[in-house]
Write an enzyme that holds these catalytic residues in place. Structure first.
Site, PDB file in Angstrom:
ATOM      1  N   LEU A  22      30.109  19.401  28.938  1.00 34.60           N
ATOM      2  CA  LEU A  22      28.989  20.326  29.145  1.00 34.60           C
ATOM      3  C   LEU A  22      27.673  19.689  28.730  1.00 34.60           C
ATOM      4  O   LEU A  22      26.636  19.936  29.365  1.00 34.60           O
ATOM      5  CB  LEU A  22      29.226  21.627  28.367  1.00 34.60           C
ATOM      6  CG  LEU A  22      30.409  22.475  28.860  1.00 34.60           C
ATOM      7  CD1 LEU A  22      30.534  23.762  28.039  1.00 34.60           C
ATOM      8  CD2 LEU A  22      30.264  22.806  30.344  1.00 34.60           C
ATOM      9  N   LEU A  60      29.140  15.344  12.801  1.00 32.70           N
ATOM     10  CA  LEU A  60      28.869  16.685  12.273  1.00 32.70           C
ATOM     11  C   LEU A  60      29.500  16.906  10.902  1.00 32.70           C
ATOM     12  O   LEU A  60      29.085  17.802  10.159  1.00 32.70           O
ATOM     13  CB  LEU A  60      29.368  17.745  13.264  1.00 32.70           C
ATOM     14  CG  LEU A  60      28.564  17.849  14.563  1.00 32.70           C
ATOM     15  CD1 LEU A  60      29.378  18.588  15.636  1.00 32.70           C
ATOM     16  CD2 LEU A  60      27.234  18.562  14.313  1.00 32.70           C
ATOM     17  N   PHE A  79      26.720  22.576  20.620  1.00 35.34           N
ATOM     18  CA  PHE A  79      27.886  22.439  21.495  1.00 35.34           C
ATOM     19  C   PHE A  79      28.823  21.321  21.035  1.00 35.34           C
ATOM     20  O   PHE A  79      29.839  21.055  21.683  1.00 35.34           O
ATOM     21  CB  PHE A  79      27.435  22.195  22.953  1.00 35.34           C
ATOM     22  CG  PHE A  79      27.199  23.478  23.723  1.00 35.34           C
ATOM     23  CD1 PHE A  79      26.311  24.432  23.241  1.00 35.34           C
ATOM     24  CD2 PHE A  79      27.869  23.738  24.904  1.00 35.34           C
ATOM     25  CE1 PHE A  79      26.092  25.626  23.926  1.00 35.34           C
ATOM     26  CE2 PHE A  79      27.674  24.924  25.598  1.00 35.34           C
ATOM     27  CZ  PHE A  79      26.775  25.871  25.108  1.00 35.34           C
ATOM     28  N   SER A  83      36.971  20.434  21.089  1.00 33.29           N
ATOM     29  CA  SER A  83      36.886  21.499  22.100  1.00 33.29           C
ATOM     30  C   SER A  83      38.259  21.959  22.599  1.00 33.29           C
ATOM     31  O   SER A  83      38.319  22.756  23.546  1.00 33.29           O
ATOM     32  CB  SER A  83      36.040  21.021  23.282  1.00 33.29           C
ATOM     33  OG  SER A  83      36.663  19.925  23.910  1.00 33.29           O
ATOM     34  N   ASN A 120      36.392  31.709  24.113  1.00 31.43           N
ATOM     35  CA  ASN A 120      37.337  32.813  24.366  1.00 31.43           C
ATOM     36  C   ASN A 120      38.565  32.700  23.454  1.00 31.43           C
ATOM     37  O   ASN A 120      39.298  33.685  23.308  1.00 31.43           O
ATOM     38  CB  ASN A 120      37.750  32.823  25.841  1.00 31.43           C
ATOM     39  CG  ASN A 120      38.647  31.672  26.227  1.00 31.43           C
ATOM     40  OD1 ASN A 120      39.869  31.759  26.120  1.00 31.43           O
ATOM     41  ND2 ASN A 120      38.064  30.556  26.665  1.00 31.43           N
ATOM     42  N   TYR A 144      41.685  25.787  16.516  1.00 32.04           N
ATOM     43  CA  TYR A 144      40.419  25.698  17.254  1.00 32.04           C
ATOM     44  C   TYR A 144      39.755  27.081  17.342  1.00 32.04           C
ATOM     45  O   TYR A 144      38.573  27.238  17.032  1.00 32.04           O
ATOM     46  CB  TYR A 144      40.697  25.114  18.640  1.00 32.04           C
ATOM     47  CG  TYR A 144      39.561  25.227  19.626  1.00 32.04           C
ATOM     48  CD1 TYR A 144      38.391  24.487  19.451  1.00 32.04           C
ATOM     49  CD2 TYR A 144      39.651  26.068  20.734  1.00 32.04           C
ATOM     50  CE1 TYR A 144      37.339  24.591  20.359  1.00 32.04           C
ATOM     51  CE2 TYR A 144      38.615  26.173  21.642  1.00 32.04           C
ATOM     52  CZ  TYR A 144      37.458  25.437  21.450  1.00 32.04           C
ATOM     53  OH  TYR A 144      36.438  25.545  22.359  1.00 32.04           O
ATOM     54  N   SER A 173      35.694  29.520  30.708  1.00 33.35           N
ATOM     55  CA  SER A 173      36.070  28.181  31.187  1.00 33.35           C
ATOM     56  C   SER A 173      34.915  27.664  32.025  1.00 33.35           C
ATOM     57  O   SER A 173      34.720  28.130  33.150  1.00 33.35           O
ATOM     58  CB  SER A 173      37.328  28.259  32.057  1.00 33.35           C
ATOM     59  OG  SER A 173      38.374  28.927  31.373  1.00 33.35           O
ATOM     60  N   SER A 174      34.156  26.714  31.454  1.00 22.94           N
ATOM     61  CA  SER A 174      32.976  26.215  32.164  1.00 22.94           C
ATOM     62  C   SER A 174      33.247  24.812  32.685  1.00 22.94           C
ATOM     63  O   SER A 174      33.220  23.827  31.933  1.00 22.94           O
ATOM     64  CB  SER A 174      31.746  26.251  31.250  1.00 22.94           C
ATOM     65  OG  SER A 174      30.582  26.145  32.025  1.00 22.94           O
TER      66      SER A 174
HETATM   67  P1  NAI Z   1      33.757  18.127  25.077  1.00 20.73           P
HETATM   68  O1  NAI Z   1      34.942  17.828  24.240  1.00 20.73           O
HETATM   69  O2  NAI Z   1      33.633  17.444  26.393  1.00 20.73           O
HETATM   70  O3  NAI Z   1      32.438  17.850  24.246  1.00 20.73           O
HETATM   71  C1  NAI Z   1      32.342  18.003  22.851  1.00 20.73           C
HETATM   72  C2  NAI Z   1      31.516  16.866  22.293  1.00 20.73           C
HETATM   73  O4  NAI Z   1      31.476  17.006  20.873  1.00 20.73           O
HETATM   74  C3  NAI Z   1      32.115  15.481  22.600  1.00 20.73           C
HETATM   75  O5  NAI Z   1      31.163  14.658  23.250  1.00 20.73           O
HETATM   76  C4  NAI Z   1      32.501  14.946  21.238  1.00 20.73           C
HETATM   77  O6  NAI Z   1      32.286  13.535  21.107  1.00 20.73           O
HETATM   78  C5  NAI Z   1      31.571  15.712  20.304  1.00 20.73           C
HETATM   79  N1  NAI Z   1      32.127  15.753  18.947  1.00 20.73           N
HETATM   80  C6  NAI Z   1      33.422  15.962  18.581  1.00 20.73           C
HETATM   81  N2  NAI Z   1      33.557  15.813  17.250  1.00 20.73           N
HETATM   82  C7  NAI Z   1      32.310  15.528  16.773  1.00 20.73           C
HETATM   83  C8  NAI Z   1      31.801  15.258  15.484  1.00 20.73           C
HETATM   84  N3  NAI Z   1      32.595  15.240  14.385  1.00 20.73           N
HETATM   85  N4  NAI Z   1      30.485  14.991  15.348  1.00 20.73           N
HETATM   86  C9  NAI Z   1      29.671  14.990  16.441  1.00 20.73           C
HETATM   87  N5  NAI Z   1      30.091  15.218  17.692  1.00 20.73           N
HETATM   88  C10 NAI Z   1      31.404  15.493  17.854  1.00 20.73           C
HETATM   89  O7  NAI Z   1      33.719  19.715  25.279  1.00 20.73           O
HETATM   90  P2  NAI Z   1      32.877  20.599  26.297  1.00 20.73           P
HETATM   91  O8  NAI Z   1      33.787  21.120  27.326  1.00 20.73           O
HETATM   92  O9  NAI Z   1      31.657  19.870  26.706  1.00 20.73           O
HETATM   93  O10 NAI Z   1      32.483  21.827  25.364  1.00 20.73           O
HETATM   94  C11 NAI Z   1      31.266  21.842  24.644  1.00 20.73           C
HETATM   95  C12 NAI Z   1      31.335  22.963  23.615  1.00 20.73           C
HETATM   96  O11 NAI Z   1      31.590  24.192  24.277  1.00 20.73           O
HETATM   97  C13 NAI Z   1      32.443  22.790  22.584  1.00 20.73           C
HETATM   98  O12 NAI Z   1      31.983  23.256  21.332  1.00 20.73           O
HETATM   99  C14 NAI Z   1      33.551  23.681  23.088  1.00 20.73           C
HETATM  100  O13 NAI Z   1      34.366  24.139  22.031  1.00 20.73           O
HETATM  101  C15 NAI Z   1      32.743  24.801  23.736  1.00 20.73           C
HETATM  102  N6  NAI Z   1      33.487  25.471  24.783  1.00 20.73           N
HETATM  103  C16 NAI Z   1      33.665  24.868  25.999  1.00 20.73           C
HETATM  104  C17 NAI Z   1      34.364  25.499  27.004  1.00 20.73           C
HETATM  105  C18 NAI Z   1      34.516  24.910  28.380  1.00 20.73           C
HETATM  106  O14 NAI Z   1      35.097  25.573  29.229  1.00 20.73           O
HETATM  107  N7  NAI Z   1      34.029  23.709  28.653  1.00 20.73           N
HETATM  108  C19 NAI Z   1      34.980  26.811  26.777  1.00 20.73           C
HETATM  109  C20 NAI Z   1      34.738  27.356  25.452  1.00 20.73           C
HETATM  110  C21 NAI Z   1      34.014  26.710  24.516  1.00 20.73           C
HETATM  111  C1  15L Z   2      37.811  26.193  25.585  1.00 20.60           C
HETATM  112  O1  15L Z   2      37.424  26.691  24.535  1.00 20.60           O
HETATM  113  C2  15L Z   2      37.862  24.740  25.804  1.00 20.60           C
HETATM  114  O2  15L Z   2      36.796  24.086  25.151  1.00 20.60           O
HETATM  115  C3  15L Z   2      37.861  24.348  27.272  1.00 20.60           C
HETATM  116  O3  15L Z   2      38.220  22.979  27.372  1.00 20.60           O
HETATM  117  C4  15L Z   2      38.821  25.229  28.068  1.00 20.60           C
HETATM  118  O4  15L Z   2      40.122  24.981  27.659  1.00 20.60           O
HETATM  119  C5  15L Z   2      38.465  26.684  27.870  1.00 20.60           C
HETATM  120  O5  15L Z   2      38.383  27.035  26.500  1.00 20.60           O
HETATM  121  C6  15L Z   2      39.468  27.633  28.507  1.00 20.60           C
HETATM  122  O6  15L Z   2      39.976  28.515  27.822  1.00 20.60           O
HETATM  123  O7  15L Z   2      39.717  27.504  29.716  1.00 20.60           O
END
Ligand code: NAI
Ligand code: 15L
Length: 273
Positions: A22, A60, A79, A83, A120, A144, A173-174
């Site tokens: 994202l 972080l 963000f 994840s 979610n 998580y 789910s984005s």
């Molecule tokens: P992603 O896993 O692609 O990105 C997360 C980023 O956080 C990664 O680039 C990773 O290197 C970084 N990261 C992990 N541990 C770290 C640390 N200790 N210090 C600094 N950076 C760190 O995940 P995505 O899909 O881009 O999601 C972004 C955010 O949105 C996350 O917090 C995730 O939990 C949340 N989210 C995403 C969903 C989705 O459908 N993509 C659904 C629900 C929540």
């Molecule tokens: C999340 O929280 C995750 O970050 C993403 O990778 C998907 O698994 C999403 O939920 C989901 O529930 O589809």
């Protein structure tokens, strides 16, 4: 990508997780929301910073580094972190310590607005037959989900105690498109996510608001009436992908992916055995 234009922009907004799935998208689409976007991640940043961007690498889990990261920032779009479902210690460092460090830094630097990527999976153990609003008791579906639940409580505490306002977006789910039948309900398009972040940054007096991050999908499990003040009206729908998604074999009726809102996450792990 067509995004709404905000009436205002911050001088400097911090985007954590900027190297993630994202984050890469938001680097582009959040551009109108800040004169300068400060990008941070523990992973290498690619592509390199553009003229309106600056990169500050940071783990972080490192409190002092997060404090420095937040210096000179007007708002935070948090963000970064783990994840997916992972062993507790990994989630503890990146997500639980991480979100605490973000709020402590916000307090120290007088930052008054945070947008938190919740999930979610804080309510993942509800059945798909149930409809929830933001007042539903949380039922995290793993470490998580627990960490995101902690993040929401941290946001609530820092508002009550220090007046730092947050919108916690329980993202469904984005992804570019829904990948399975469950995501027909949970899908959030990148355009709708961007609009929701804009509303979360600029709507006055949000206190701590929880909003479900979903597009205008046909069959949804969440009701956003408690976040109506954000004025978020999603523009996209998973419906255009229905034929493609339903061409996949259907899961068994008792498969967690067909039963629980959190899908497969409810059965991930444990990792300790
Ligand atoms: P992603 O896993 O692609 O990105 C997360 C980023 O956080 C990664 O680039 C990773 O290197 C970084 N990261 C992990 N541990 C770290 C640390 N200790 N210090 C600094 N950076 C760190 O995940 P995505 O899909 O881009 O999601 C972004 C955010 O949105 C996350 O917090 C995730 O939990 C949340 N989210 C995403 C969903 C989705 O459908 N993509 C659904 C629900 C929540
Ligand atoms: C999340 O929280 C995750 O970050 C993403 O990778 C998907 O698994 C999403 O939920 C989901 O529930 O589809």
């Amino acid at each position: 990508m067509n995004t709404s234009t905000p009436a205002q922009a911050f001088d400097r907004v911090l985007l954590t997780g900027a190297a993630g799935g994202l984050g890469k998208v938001l680097r582009e689409t959040l551009r109108p929301y800040a004169k300068v976007l400060r990008l941070s991640d523990i992973s290498p940043m690619a592509p390199a910073a553009g003229t309106h961007e600056e990169v500050v690498p940071c783990d972080l889990a490192d409190k002092a580094a997060v404090n420095t990261l937040c210096e000179g920032v007007d708002a935070i779009v948090h963000f970064g972190g783990i994840s997916v479902e992972r062993p507790f210690e990994e989630v503890l460092d990146a997500n639980i310590r991480g979100v605490f460090h973000i709020y402590e830094a916000a307090r120290r630097h007088g930052i008054k607005r945070v947008v938190f990527a919740s999930s979610n999976h804080v309510i993942g153990f509800y059945k798909q037959s149930e409809t929830l609003d933001a007042n539903a008791r949380r039922r995290p579906d793993g470490y998580y989900g627990l960490s995101k639940s902690f993040g929401e409580d941290t946001a609530s505490f820092y508002y009550d105690r220090y007046g730092i306002e947050t919108v916690s977006i329980r993202i469904g789910s984005s992804f570019p498109e829904p990948q399975n039948r469950r995501m027909m309900s949970t899908w959030l398009s990148y355009r709708d996510l961007t609009e929701l972040i804009g509303r979360s940054l600029f709507t006055p007096n949000v206190g701590h608001t929880i909003v479900y991050g979903m597009s205008a999908n046909r069959d949804v499990w969440w009701n956003n009436h408690l976040a109506a003040h954000l004025g978020f009206v999603p523009q996209d729908s998973s419906e255009v992908f229905r034929d493609k998604v339903e061409a996949q074999p259907a899961p068994a009726a008792d498969d967690p992916v067909a039963v629980y809102q959190g899908g497969a996450f409810v059965a991930a792990g444990p990792f300790e055995d």
